[in-house]
Design a protein around this motif. Structure first.
Motif: not given
Length: 241
Positions: A101-105, A201-206, A235-241
């Protein structure tokens, strides 16, 4: 009257809507001395404006993400001086990591418009790729594992991808044979990178250790060669909440 009606109907069937692709080089860049120059504040406003159009009115650019966004932007526009300061290798792709939820995508999608046409990429969910493999089989690995960097018009060039949410996909079976689809694709992308210089390029939570656990040390070793690591704060916030 009948001829006029037929002509109108024919025109309607021939008409196709034109997709307007955002272009920050035309909209906010200043061209002088043979180069495009960007103002970071202007870039953030542009990203926020386009983000609201694409993802909804809730979209915001957060001050705590400014440094990461600047890193992505200087890489996208190939600002050599600032890339060197940030230890970015322009031959490598971007591995963008961060918590859920930090906004990677959204950011990797928006920053993509700052790349020159020949370097723009298609963002593709790894989960979708896994499902496509289940239906179509090994042709999917060839589809995403190979490609060229030639491009026409405003279309993203075939062969340059950003694989979104690497690690959330599950191993899939095709006619009873189980396959770690993204591991195979990444191996093919590595060969493409080494032989033709085509980035991925890649995005990941892992984390790095979690990627190794899922894909093995062989893949992790190749990823070090293929990617510049750009990371959100853990510790980035979840921006979807």
């Amino acid at each position: 009257m009948e001829e006029e009606k037929k002509s109108t109907e024919k025109a309607r069937t021939m008409w196709k809507p034109i997709k307007i692709i955002p272009n920050p080089y035309e909209e906010i860049a200043e061209f002088k001395n043979g180069q495009f120059h960007f103002n970071f504040s202007g870039c953030c406003r542009w990203l926020e404006s386009q983000g609201r159009k694409m993802f909804g009115p809730h979209f915001l650019i957060y001050p705590e993400d400014h440094d990461l966004i600047l890193t992505l932007l200087v890489y996208a526009i190939a600002d050599l001086e600032n890339c060197q300061k940030r230890n970015l290798n322009l031959k490598k792709g971007i591995l963008l990591t961060g918590p859920v939820g930090c906004g990677k995508t959204s950011l990797i999608t928006l920053v993509g418009f700052f790349f020159p046409n020949a370097q723009q990429y298609t963002v593709k969910s790894t989960r979708e790729i896994a499902f496509e493999f289940e239906k179509e089989g090994y042709t999917v690995i060839n589809r995403f594992g190979k490609g060229t960097v030639s491009a026409t018009g405003n279309s993203p060039p075939p062969g340059i991808y950003c694989f979104d949410d690497l690690g959330i996909e599950q191993p899939q079976k095709y006619f009873g044979n189980e396959c770690n689809v993204m591991a195979e694709i990444l191996l093919s992308r590595y060969d493409l990178f080494i032989s033709n210089g085509v980035p991925t390029h890649v995005t990941t939570n892992l984390s790095a250790s979690e990627l190794e656990e899922k894909y093995g040390n062989r893949i992790r070793s190749r990823m070090r060669e293929m990617f510049n690591l750009v990371a959100f704060n853990k510790n980035s916030r979840d921006k979807r909440t």
